[in-house]
Structure formats: structure tokens, C-alpha cells
Design an enzyme around this catalytic site. Structure first.
Site, PDB file in Angstrom:
ATOM      1  N   GLY A 536       1.187  -0.960  -0.098  1.00  0.00           N
ATOM      2  CA  GLY A 536      -0.275   0.183  -0.360  1.00  0.00           C
ATOM      3  C   GLY A 536       0.990   0.937  -0.321  1.00  0.00           C
ATOM      4  N   ASP A 651      -7.515   8.483   2.228  1.00  0.00           N
ATOM      5  CA  ASP A 651      -6.937   7.730   1.001  1.00  0.00           C
ATOM      6  C   ASP A 651      -8.127   6.599   0.806  1.00  0.00           C
ATOM      7  OD1 ASP A 651      -5.958   6.755  -1.036  1.00  0.00           O
ATOM      8  OD2 ASP A 651      -3.664   5.877   0.067  1.00  0.00           O
TER       9      ASP A 651
END
Ligand SMILES: *[C@@H]1O[C@H](CO)[C@@H](O)[C@H](O)[C@H]1NC(C)=O
Ligand SMILES: *[C@@H]1O[C@H](CO)[C@@H](O)[C@H](O)[C@H]1NC(C)=O
Ligand SMILES: *[C@@H]1O[C@H](CO)[C@@H](O)[C@H](O)[C@H]1NC(C)=O
Ligand SMILES: *[C@@H]1O[C@H](CO)[C@@H](O)[C@H](O)[C@H]1NC(C)=O
Ligand SMILES: *[C@@H]1O[C@H](CO)[C@@H](O)[C@H](O)[C@H]1NC(C)=O
Ligand SMILES: *[C@@H]1O[C@H](CO)[C@@H](O)[C@H](O)[C@H]1NC(C)=O
Ligand SMILES: *[C@@H]1O[C@H](CO)[C@@H](O)[C@H](O)[C@H]1NC(C)=O
Ligand SMILES: *[C@@H]1O[C@H](CO)[C@@H](O)[C@H](O)[C@H]1NC(C)=O
Ligand SMILES: *[C@@H]1O[C@H](CO)[C@@H](O)[C@H](O)[C@H]1NC(C)=O
Length: 810
Positions: A536, A651
């Protein structure tokens, strides 16, 4: 008779020997004697900084104790006391380092007590060291006993508090017998402050070092000679791996302290606060005033500083105790013993109904206490809560925590209340406490007939300790971190987890504790970071297992962080650890070792929402998508509004929404944006987040707010509706490349069935969801709804959703 003459004889010898008991190197030979009345009442360390012997207890000339103190110019500071809870010694007491090598305390010439009772060995000589340690040696100069091993309320530079040991505060500044607070170096590695005479449960604790491991580590508290207060791994010899946590280190920019001229001590003071002090010597060797370097808590944050039914406030910066309405001090001269009811409750309860004319209710804002309520009423208004308590014979006080603007959960409680704390609106808002106050005083009221149906607790003075024990047994929901925690936990635990706890589904540990892992542990847990399950924005994620493989976890190794102090990191982890929501991936623990930062999460077995929407063979059913959309919205709503300070995710995207084994959607990676963004409140220039999901304000010079998550959520919502990515190049018609533009077009044209590919769906629901999505992705942040409204709209509580304008209208 014989013994008395021996004493007299010894006394004569001792006076004859006088100051010659110690040779040049400070060694004390067997046959040395101390007496409080004589010139030789203590043995000094070589530089004269510390003394061992008789000191005066308080101001009295007649009361003495045996101990060690730091010799000061104006006052001496006691750092150790032998037999601290024994009655004071008289001036007839003698301390004899006898020819057998035993240190014996003789009372009135006859009664003997061995100061060094922990050892049977005979000492060849003794020494009062300059560190403040009093040591007995055998003939080979091995240590057979040392005062450092048996700390009372203080540890000095070079001294440790070992696993399983504790410091107990002194009664007050001058009386060093055992006081009201404990500092325990626990077997689980945690250093914790508790009030004395409690169960030492999490609910009793008011400070902890937050270091614990289920491996029962051999960790100790250690104060080094340069003033570092540390938790160290006692099993490993010194070196890098031995540091577990710095509790205090002198600021690197601060003055360089001349170590040999400064003495450090950490003392659990009589007021329950652990403090680190420094004492420096000036050029002429005089001890200068002490400096307070660090303290564990502020006054009034100490549990049980004020007793039952009482709370602490600052008056001119001094903590003082105040009684709750309707109570008076047990002893007005000892105000921290607590308070008791000052009115009679007799004959006011008829058929279970309170005769309300006998009582009034007093209100205090922003107050709460540590006890478990006997009943949680369904949400109601403040006035209803007040009335409910007034009419309830068993209710002495009630607490309402507002969930919405007008209503909240009403928690009713019997007296006595312990650990009552008054907060400021900022610290802990949204709480209101009500107290039942009688009109008749206890003296004028009839004492005779307590109603049999009224099982009220009356506090007999002698039984306070007992009651603390009993009530603490009922306290499950307050824990170490709760003492400092945000309003959210408070609400959720009482409202939701309260029942879970009763069923035994989740222990308080399970709910609250974040486990601290070492890097090596995590290496083991992940089999050497073997199986990478994702990558990620923060680094790689690895699969691992705990509890002998019974519990799967995901270990995230953070990379690319902004420089983050360990302390800030821990604080952040605790904030994340406190969040509990069905739609958030749970943080189980973390590791902060050197520059390494790893997070341990519960494992999500069904991958991410991105996998489900964009990659799977099976297009999830409409109802499933509606549920997932709502799951995600609830998770974000919680982050924004329900967990104390808002957490901006920054996010939100399908890759960060994970699916558990029953396909509940859970948001991951929340709370981490902080580590990438120096300060969320300030204007931010460098864009975060992921292309396609980030709000336009990231590119403009306007402040970032929770509305950036609303924007991202809007994009995700549209993707969930259509099961396709927000930008897709592989489409038949160029109009369809940008999902939002295409959807808006279809919406305006009344052709929404196109976007779901003529799937059979509830038309109204579809239209509403599209409207919500289009509102969320408005360029203008102020036009976007709050997540609260989003949840309401998706839940169908708001039906007449207005028609959104074009999201990108200039
Ligand atoms: C002081 O006494 C100890 C033991 O009594 C002895 O070992 C040591 O050598 C003596 N030191 C001096 C300088 O006399
Ligand atoms: C402090 O300790 C020293 C050394 O034992 C002693 O001489 C002095 O009287 C003490 N001072 C006070 C104020 O008790
Ligand atoms: C300390 O406690 C003792 C015993 O309770 C008491 O006699 C003394 O006055 C107290 N001293 C101070 C300074 O409070
Ligand atoms: C105290 O700790 C510091 C930092 O870990 C270390 O540099 C220093 O050598 C230590 N001093 C002592 C006397 O242990
Ligand atoms: C724990 O640590 C202390 C201090 O280093 C050490 O003395 C002791 O032996 C250790 N205990 C165990 C069981 O390892
Ligand atoms: C403590 O030290 C021992 C021995 O070196 C080591 O096995 C253990 O992993 C250490 N524990 C932690 C948490 O660092
Ligand atoms: C530190 O203290 C020692 C002993 O008093 C003294 O000799 C030395 O000069 C001091 N050093 C500094 C850097 O002040
Ligand atoms: C040090 O203490 C002594 C005794 O109290 C005093 O006479 C002297 O003036 C002090 N020196 C300084 C530099 O304060
Ligand atoms: C009880 O104490 C409160 C103060 O907490 C006082 O206001 C009230 O008058 C007292 N009631 C009686 C009946 O003494």
C-alpha cells in the site's frame, strides 16, 4: 538485667570508637554502633552525599526511623526507610553492626530486629555508597545485601525496580510509612500506578507505561545515572536490544548536565504522582534546590486522591477535595478520606416509587466516575434522565452522555461513587451528572426505618476499603487508557460493549489493549516476512499468525514515513487503538523499535473491495452492494464524528476497504495519514491519496478537512453502484471513460438503468444512491454533505434528497 548491661557496655564502646567506625575508603567494620542520641547517629558515604542511620521522624525530637537520606543543606531527603510501618523508634534505640556480621536494631536494649532480614549470611564489612546504596559484603567483597534491592518509595540513579516489585508512596512529606498509592512493575511488563488497597484492575489504574507483552517478559524500571528513566529488558544484558521504552530522557537540546555533580531520583510522591527529580551540587559542594524533570500525571488525575463521593479541583494550583452534592466530609480534617451522605433516606420509598418531594436534583456538567452503572436506560433527554433518577429509589446519581444533540444514554448509579473526575468541556464534553440531594439532614431525619425494599449502600467509615474492593469488582469498563480516553470509548463501551462484556464475549483486555510487539516477535509471527499479501501507500503487508497459528494477522511494515518520534507514534497508535467500530479494521498491536514501525491488524480473509468489484467473476448482488456502501459510510462517519477528534482518512478507495469472512466491509489504514502529513489542520500543498479518488482541493491552496473523505467516498459509492472503476479506458463509448461524468449525464437524462447495465434493481434506491454520490463529489467542499447525512440518506431516513448540481460546475 544482663542484656541492659550489655547495651550500656556497647554504648560505651561505641562512644569510644566515635567517628572512627569508618576507615578511609568508607568501609564500616563489624562492631560499629549507631544511636540517635549520640554523635554517631549515621554513617556517611565517602563524599558525604548520602547517610545511613537514624533520622528524625517529622518534627518530633523523640521519634526516629532507620533509613537512608540525601544530605541537604536545609533539609534531608529520605530515600529509603527500614520497617517503614513500624511504630517510631525512641531515642533509646541502637543500631548494631555486630561482630557476627549482622545489622541488628535494638529497641529499649532488648528487642532485636534484623534490618537485613533477607539474608542469613554474615557480612565482613558494610558501605554507604555515594550512589545512595547501602551494601553489606562478605569476606570476598561479594554483595550479600543492598538497600537498592528493597526500594520503598524511591529509586535512585543506578537503581532498578524489578519485575514483580513495587514502590509504595509515603503517607505524607514527613511520615514515610506506607501511603495510599502503588507503582507496580508488573509481570506483564507494564509499569502501572494504582491506588493502594484496590484490586489493581485496569479500572483502578491511573497511569501506565503502556508496555506489555503476553510473553511475561522480565522487564524492569531503571533510572540510569544520567537521568534516563527507562523500561528495560532485564533478561538481556545492556546493549541496544535492552531498551523497551524511554519514560523520560533529558531533552537533547537542554544543558549538558555534569553527571558526577547531579543526583537523580524517581519518587512516588505521597500525592500519588511519580516524579523524577534532579539534585545538583554547586562548586562548593552544596546541594542546590531540586528540579522536577518529569511527572506521571497532573494533580487531580490521580484515582482516589479524593476518596469516595468526592472529586478533586485545583485551587491556586493546589489539588483540593470537594464533596459531591448531598454529601459531607467523613472527617473535615482529613479531606481526602472521602464524603458521605448528609441526609436521611428513611421512609421516602413507597411501593418502589420515591417520594420526590423529599429530594431535589443537583447538576454538574462534564463529570464522570469509574463505577459501572446498574442500569442503562434507553436514549432519553437530559430532563428525562434527571427525572428517572429522582423517581428511582435506588438511584443516587445519574450520568447522561449525549449521543445526539438532545438525547443520550442515561446511566443510573448507587452511591458511593469512586474515582469521580471533573473535566473541562474541552477534555470531556457532552456529559452531565445529576445528584440526588435530600431536604432533611441526617440528624433531623428519622434514623429508624430504612425501607426494606431499598438496598442502598451506606458507607461506614471503617469499611471504605471493603467497598472499594466490592465496587471495583463490578468495574469492567474502565481501564488504563480509559482514564485518558476519548468520549467515544466511553459511549460505545457503555452502550454497546456493556452487554458484550456481560456475556463474556469480550474481556476488557480484548477491548482495550494494544499489544506492544518486538521486531523479533513480528519476524517470528510472519515467518520472516515470508508471505506478502499486499503493498500500500505505507509499505508492504505480510500475513502472520498469533497464538500458535490460531489467529491470523496482517502485519504492515511502514515505510516512507515522515520523521516521527517514538512518543508521538505511540500516542497515535493509542488513538487508533481506541477506535472500535464494526466497519474499521482493528489494530491489535504495534512495534516501535529504533526506526522500525510495524502495525498488526486483524486479518481480513476476503480481500479488498477492489477485488470484489473489479476482479471477481461474480458481480456482487445489488442488495449486497447497498449494504457494503452503507458499511463504508458508517465507518467513515465514525472516524469523522464519533471517536473524539475527527480522523481524516485521506485515502478512501476500494483497495483500502477490506472484506472479512462474512463479507463485512471494513476500512483499513485510517489514522495513518498523520504520518504522511505534518499537520492536518494547516494548509497542505503536496497531494496525498490516490488519483481518481482525491478531492480537488488537494490541488488548490485551501485547507483540507473531513470533506476530502466525503469526496473519495462519493467516488467509491459510484463505483460500488456500477461495479466499475472511476476511470476506465476500455469502454465502447468515450462518454463513459469518466464514471462521474457519465453517471451525471445518465442521471440528467433519466437513464440510470444504463449505468447498472439493466440489472434488476430498486429504482428509487438507485436514484437516491446516485444523488448521494453526486452530492459527495461536488468540487466545492461546502456543498458536500457530512458523513452523518450520507448515512442518514443511505439508510433511507432522509427520502427527499434534492437534485445535485453538476459536480464540476464552474
Ligand atoms: C577498610 O576496611 C576494609 C574492611 O574492613 C578493608 O578491607 C580495607 O582494606 C580498609 N581500607 C583502608 C583504606 O583501610
Ligand atoms: C541531615 O543529615 C546530616 C547527616 O546525617 C545531619 O548531620 C543533619 O543534621 C541532617 N539535617 C537535618 C535538617 O536533619
Ligand atoms: C503526616 O502524617 C502524620 C501521621 O498521620 C501526622 O501526624 C503529621 O501531622 C502529618 N504531617 C503532615 C506534614 O501532614
Ligand atoms: C545512560 O543512558 C544513556 C543512553 O542510553 C547512555 O548513553 C549512558 O551511557 C547511560 N549511563 C549510564 C551510567 O548507564
Ligand atoms: C530478570 O532480570 C533481572 C535483572 O537483569 C535478573 O537479575 C534476573 O535474573 C532476571 N530473571 C529472570 C527469570 O530471567
Ligand atoms: C529480552 O531479552 C531476551 C534475552 O536477550 C530476549 O530473548 C528477548 O527477546 C528480549 N525481549 C524483548 C521484548 O526485547
Ligand atoms: C563536573 O564535576 C566535577 C566534580 O565536581 C568537576 O571536577 C568537573 O570539572 C565538572 N565538569 C564540568 C564539565 O563542569
Ligand atoms: C554552602 O553551605 C554552607 C553551609 O550551609 C554555607 O556556609 C555556604 O555559604 C554555602 N556555599 C554556597 C556557595 O552557597
Ligand atoms: C448537605 O451538604 C450540602 C453540601 O454538599 C449542603 O448544601 C446541604 O445543605 C447539606 N444538607 C443537609 C441536610 O445538611
Amino acid at each position: 538485667m544482663a542484656s541492659i548491661s550489655v547495651v550500656v557496655c556497647l554504648l560505651l564502646i561505641s562512644f569510644a570508637v566515635g567517628r572512627d567506625q569508618q576507615n578511609q575508603s568508607g568501609h564500616i567494620a563489624p562492631g560499629s554502633l549507631l544511636s540517635p542520641r549520640s554523635d554517631s547517629s549515621s554513617w556517611l558515604s565517602p563524599t558525604g552525599r548520602f547517610a545511613f542511620g537514624f533520622y528524625q521522624k517529622g518534627r518530633s525530637d523523640h521519634d526516629f526511623a532507620v533509613g537512608i537520606w540525601l544530605v541537604g543543606t536545609e533539609e534531608n531527603i529520605t530515600v529509603w526507610t527500614s520497617f517503614r510501618d513500624d511504630p517510631p523508634l525512641t531515642s533509646n534505640a541502637l543500631l548494631n553492626f555486630n561482630k557476627d556480621g549482622k545489622l541488628v536494631l535494638m529497641l529499649e536494649g532488648v528487642q532485636h530486629k534484623f534490618i537485613t532480614e533477607a539474608t542469613d549470611q554474615s557480612a565482613s564489612y558494610a558501605s554507604m555508597l555515594d550512589s545512595g546504596n547501602f551494601v553489606l559484603y562478605d569476606d570476598k567483597s561479594n554483595i550479600i545485601w543492598q538497600s537498592f534491592r528493597y526500594p520503598t518509595d524511591t529509586i535512585l540513579g543506578g537503581q532498578s525496580l524489578f519485575r514483580g516489585n513495587q514502590l509504595a508512596s509515603s503517607l505524607n512529606k514527613t511520615d514515610h510509612s506506607t501511603g495510599r498509592f502503588l507503582l507496580m512493575m508488573q509481570y506483564d511488563g507494564n509499569l502501572v500506578l494504582y491506588p493502594a488497597n484496590t484490586e489493581d484492575s485496569a479500572g483502578d489504574a491511573y497511569w501506565s507505561s503502556d508496555t506489555y507483552s503476553s510473553f511475561s517478559p522480565n522487564w524492569s524500571l531503571y533510572l540510569n545515572y544520567t537521568g534516563l528513566l527507562l523500561i528495560i529488558n532485564g533478561t538481556s544484558t545492556s546493549g541496544r536490544g535492552s531498551l523497551i521504552r524511554r519514560i523520560y530522557s533529558p531533552s537533547p537540546s537542554g544543558n549538558v548536565i555534569n553527571n558526577s555533580n547531579t543526583i537523580y531520583r524517581a519518587t512516588l510522591d505521597y500525592d500519588g504522582i511519580l516524579r523524577l527529580y534532579s539534585h545538583a551540587y554547586d562548586e562548593s559542594g552544596n546541594l542546590s534546590v531540586q528540579n522536577k524533570l518529569w511527572e506521571s500525571a497532573l494533580p487531580c488525575q490521580v484515582n482516589n486522591f479524593c476518596g469516595l463521593n468526592s472529586y478533586c479541583i485545583l485551587d491556586d494550583n493546589q489539588p483540593i477535595c470537594v464533596c459531591l452534592p448531598g454529601t459531607d466530609f467523613l472527617d473535615p480534617n482529613k479531606r481526602n478520606l472521602g464524603c458521605e451522605r448528609n441526609f436521611s433516606e428513611a421512609e421516602s420509598c413507597i411501593n418502589g416509587k420515591e417520594r420526590t418531594e423529599f429530594y431535589s436534583m443537583k447538576t454538574i456538567e462534564n463529570m464522570r466516575w469509574g463505577d459501572r452503572s446498574y442500569v442503562h436506560e434507553p436514549p432519553m433527554s437530559k430532563e428525562e434522565c434527571r427525572k428517572s433518577c429522582l423517581e428511582d429509589c435506588n438511584c443516587g446519581a445519574a450520568l447522561i452522555a449525549l449521543i445526539s444533540e438532545t438525547s443520550g444514554s442515561c446511566m443510573k448509579q448507587n452511591l458511593p461513587l469512586r474515582y469521580v473526575r471533573k473535566y473541562t468541556e474541552k477534555e470531556f464534553g457532552g456529559l452531565t451528572a445529576f445528584f440526588k440531594v435530600g431536604m432533611k439532614s441526617i440528624k433531623s431525619g428519622k434514623q429508624s426505618g430504612l425501607h426494606p425494599n431499598k438496598p442502598r449502600i451506606v458507607v461506614p467509615k471503617s469499611a471504605i476499603v471493603q467497598i472499594i474492593l466490592v465496587t471495583s469488582a463490578f468495574t469492567v469498563f474502565s481501564t488504563v487508557s480509559l482514564a485518558l480516553s476519548c468520549l467515544f470509548i466511553f459511549k460505545i463501551r457503555i452502550l454497546k460493549y456493556g452487554r458484550l462484556l456481560e456475556n463474556g464475549d469480550l474481556g476488557p483486555e480484548e477491548i482495550i489493549t494494544l499489544r506492544l510487539f518486538s521486531y523479533n516477535e513480528l519476524k517470528r509471527v510472519t515467518h520472516g516476512f515470508k508471505e506478502e499479501i499486499g503493498k500500500g501507500s505505507f509499505g508492504s503487508v505480510y500475513k502472520g499468525s498469533l497464538q500458535k497459528g490460531k489467529r491470523l494477522v496482517a502485519v504492515k511494515r511502514l515505510e516512507k514515513l515522515i520523521e516521527e518520534g517514538e512518543r508521538e507514534f505511540r500516542a497515535e497508535m493509542r488513538a487508533i487503538g481506541r477506535t472500535r467500530h464494526k466497519n474499521l479494521v482493528r489494530l491489535l498491536g504495534y512495534c516501535a523499535e529504533g526506526s522500525k514501525r510495524l502495525l498488526v491488524y486483524e486479518f481480513m480473509s476476503n480481500g479488498s473491495l477492489a477485488d470484489l468489484l473489479f476482479r471477481s467473476q461474480r458481480r456482487p448482488a445489488w442488495t449486497e452492494r447497498v449494504r457494503i456502501a452503507l458499511d463504508v459510510a458508517r465507518g467513515i462517519f465514525y472516524l469523522h464524528d464519533e471517536c473524539g477528534g475527527p480522523i481524516i482518512h485521506c485515502d478512501i478507495k476500494p483497495q483500502n476497504i477490506l472484506m472479512d469472512e462474512v463479507w463485512t466491509a471494513k476500512i483499513s489504514d485510517f489514522g495513518l495519514a498523520k504520518f504522511l502529513i505534518p499537520d492536518q489542520t494547516r494548509t497542505f500543498t503536496g497531494a496525498r491519496g490516490t488519483r481518481g479518488y482525491i478531492a480537488p482541493e488537494w490541488h488548490k491552496n485551501i485547507p483540507i478537512s473531513v470533506r476530502v473523505d466525503v469526496y473519495s467516498y462519493g467516488v467509491v459509492l459510484l463505483e460500488i453502484i456500477c461495479c466499475r472503476r472511476s476511470i476506465e479506458l476500455d469502454v465502447s463509448n468515450d462518454d463513459e471513460i469518466l464514471l462521474s461524468t457519465w453517471i451525471y449525464k445518465c442521471f440528467v437524462a433519466g437513464e440510470l438503468e444504463k449505468i447498472v447495465k439493466w440489472e434488476e434493481v430498486d429504482k428509487t434506491a438507485l436514484e437516491n444512491m446516485v444523488k448521494v454520490g453526486l452530492w459527495c463529489i461536488q468540487d466545492e467542499p461546502a456543498l458536500r454533505p457530512s458523513m452523518k447525512s450520507v448515512v442518514s440518506m443511505l439508510e433511507g431516513n432522509i427520502t427527499d434528497i434534492s437534485v445535485p448540481p453538476c459536480p464540476t460546475a464552474a
